[in-house]
Design an enzyme around this catalytic site. Structure first.
Site, PDB file in Angstrom:
ATOM      1  NE  ARG A 236      -4.905   4.572  -4.208  1.00 10.00           N
ATOM      2  CZ  ARG A 236      -5.416   3.440  -3.701  1.00 10.00           C
ATOM      3  NH1 ARG A 236      -6.731   3.278  -3.611  1.00 10.00           N
ATOM      4  NH2 ARG A 236      -4.645   2.475  -3.263  1.00 10.00           N
TER       5      ARG A 236
ATOM      6  CE1 TYR B 187      -3.913  -2.013   0.498  1.00 16.50           C
ATOM      7  CE2 TYR B 187      -3.070  -2.658   2.650  1.00 16.50           C
ATOM      8  CZ  TYR B 187      -3.995  -2.788   1.641  1.00 16.50           C
ATOM      9  OH  TYR B 187      -5.004  -3.690   1.777  1.00 16.50           O
TER      10      TYR B 187
ATOM     11  CG  HIS C 117     -10.936   3.254   3.655  1.00 10.08           C
ATOM     12  ND1 HIS C 117     -11.093   4.604   3.448  1.00 10.08           N
ATOM     13  CD2 HIS C 117     -10.886   2.699   2.417  1.00 10.08           C
ATOM     14  CE1 HIS C 117     -11.108   4.849   2.150  1.00 10.08           C
ATOM     15  NE2 HIS C 117     -10.993   3.717   1.498  1.00 10.08           N
TER      16      HIS C 117
END
Lengths: 200, 355
Positions: B223, B37, B193
């Protein structure tokens, strides 16, 4: 006194505190079962606030009515279930004025549902106090059929609506006032682990 | 540019396919031979000609079939599209953004004619010619967000910005990587999240939120994110997981090249002008392993990434059980040669597979 230390979890999972007396024009307590003890404890520390208090007490098999009434709240209500109390809770929140403080105590299911009503009435969720007491059972939503199963104590459990075997997630929706249940044997139908307590 | 729209399905017989052009422009998500990540944001200000980055809202050969699949999902489950009451203005902002962008970027496919608030929208691929009054909901067949996102590929999360946070207060979500709008609507950035492993501890979400809250009008960002899907199934929803989960067990060494798909999300972020909301389109691209292996660089790299991915991520992305079979397939396309940096296929310069 039955308090339970919930293990650390993910960021959507609610955390609960200890009820603290706040300055306020009025105080509304919505509690179930042993949540009544949180009110009794608070009243010992700040007895004068009870003159401005409305206590909604859902018994859940407990008998704290006499003790709560002895606090001499401005209004007192005893109801058998949350569903029975809901019309009164909604009416009271609709009538509320600026300066009302809301205190929730008892099971997660009660606190979650009552918080949702208070939020709908315009009170920010961050301004509402909560204290967990009593059962650690969870209110679960089946992500598949959307049905709610109340008072779930085991993981996995069977959805009371569609019958799927669901595992208990910590992911929590304030709007639904429930944790999420997801099919546990989708990739291997029939292979359902033995049920155990959620916090075992 | 004329696009030939595929007539294909994303369910049942899975007739979905990628043309040669679609494979070459597939947004391969790994810029190096490993993955972890990161806040991998960049400006969304165009990109190489004919790449998925070129236009503000990419329209490709799957457009018509994807919109048909979306309509089927919504007919089965209307809760996939929801908008909390304060988000209607953001819906109009989004409608404007998509109509203006598509009519400017694809003038042969879309037209927008505006006379004050009297608008006429022509969507040729879907056969729509509709006159309506901007900001008057009664002139649309449904809410503005639903109206326009039934005509735009990808999921859309519309985020309200308040209290130093972003709130998932509206969305159209039918091509999701296993998350539920119905459950998550109303949550803030950290809450929706919450189930993602590792990233909270790495501070990813704190930094990402700071970045997103500062996105300005006219300066969108983007992204890539990725996961794995067996069969080209767009609707990998938790709602239907009890139906599609079993498909993950149907991989065999013989069918894995055709059935296993790399699922890539092109996520873009646009500030909306009237509401100050942020729209977060999540566009899903699917490509089978066998089509990816036609690009030598991607074959080498995918093997290395999947092999070295931390177990938590393979578990979270739902392919931990199938990873050994994937690696068995992918290793034949990794000859150990170095790969060039960046995501592009570099077909002209990258050496062919040596065996």
């Amino acid at each position: 006194m039955s308090t339970f230390a919930f293990p650390p979890s993910i960021k959507s999972r609610p955390v609960y505190g200890t009820l603290e007396p706040q300055a306020g024009a009025a105080h509304m307590f919505i509690v179930d079962g042993e949540g009544a003890n949180a009110v009794l404890d608070l009243a010992q520390r700040a007895p004068s606030m009870m003159q401005l208090a409305h206590i909604v007490y859902i018994t859940r098999g407990t008998d704290f009515a006499a003790a709560l009434k002895a606090l001499n709240p401005a209004q007192f209500y005893q109801g058998p279930t949350y569903g029975a109390a809901l019309p009164r809770i909604r009416r009271s929140l609709a009538d509320a004025k600026m300066g009302l403080q809301v205190y929730l105590a008892g099971t997660e299911g009660l606190m979650g549902q009552a918080m949702n009503e208070a939020v709908i009435a315009g009170i920010p969720h961050t301004a509402i106090q909560t204290e967990h007491r009593g059962a650690t059972a969870r209110r679960m939503q089946c992500v598949h059929c959307k049905g709610i199963t109340e008072d779930v104590e085991t993981d996995p459990f069977v959805c009371s609506h569609c019958g799927l075997n669901l595992f208990v997630r910590d992911h929590y929706s304030r709007r639904i006032a429930a944790f999420q249940g997801v099919c546990i044997d989708a990739e291997d139908p029939g292979n359902v682990p033995v049920q155990k307590g959620i916090y075992e | 540019m004329t696009i030939q729209f595929n007539n294909e399905s994303f369910r049942d017989d899975y007739s979905f396919y990628n043309s040669e052009r679609a494979i070459k422009r597939f947004p391969f998500p790994f810029h190096e031979d490993s993955y972890m990540y990161s806040v991998n944001m960049e400006q969304h200000r165009g990109g190489p000609v004919d790449s998925v980055y070129e236009m503000r809202f990419d329209v490709d050969e799957h457009y018509v079939s994807e919109m048909r699949d979306r309509a089927m999902v919504l007919a089965d489950d209307p809760l996939r599209c929801q908008s909390l009451p304060h988000m209607t203005l953001a819906g109009w902002d989004l409608l404007e953004l998509i109509m203006v962008s598509k009519s400017e970027d694809y003038p042969d496919l879309f037209e927008l004619h505006r006379d004050g608030n009297k608008w006429r929208w022509i969507n040729k691929p879907l056969g729509i010619d509709h006159s309506f009054t901007f900001l008057d909901e009664a002139t649309l067949p449904c809410g503005p967000m639903e109206y326009i996102t039934r005509q735009a590929q990808g999921d859309f999360a519309v985020l309200d910005q308040r209290d130093d946070n972003l709130w998932m207060d509206a969305g159209m979500v039918t091509t999701q990587a296993d998350w539920s709008l119905d459950f998550d609507i109303g949550m803030n950035f950290f809450e929706w999240h919450a189930p993602v492993p590792l990233a909270h501890e790495k501070g990813i979400f704190v930094r990402a939120l700071k970045f997103l809250m500062n996105i300005q009008q006219g300066a969108p960002a983007r992204r890539l994110n990725w996961t794995m899907t067996v069969n080209p199934l767009l609707d990998t929803s938790p709602e239907n997981y009890h139906k599609w989960g079993i498909q993950k067990t149907e991989l065999t060494p013989q069918n894995i090249g055709a059935k296993q798909h790399l699922r890539v999300e092109l996520q873009t972020f646009f500030r909306l002008p009237r509401s100050n909301a942020l729209v977060f389109p999540i566009r899903c691209y699917l490509c089978s392993f066998q089509d990816l292996m036609g690009v030598p660089k991607w074959g080498r790299r995918l093997h290395r990434v999947i092999r070295d991915l931390p177990e938590e991520l393979a578990t979270y992305k739902g392919f931990i059980d199938n990873r050994p079979m994937m690696l068995d397939y992918l290793k034949d396309f990794d000859d150990g040669l170095p790969t060039s940096p960046g995501i592009w296929p570099e077909l002209d310069t990258e050496p062919p597979l040596t065996r």
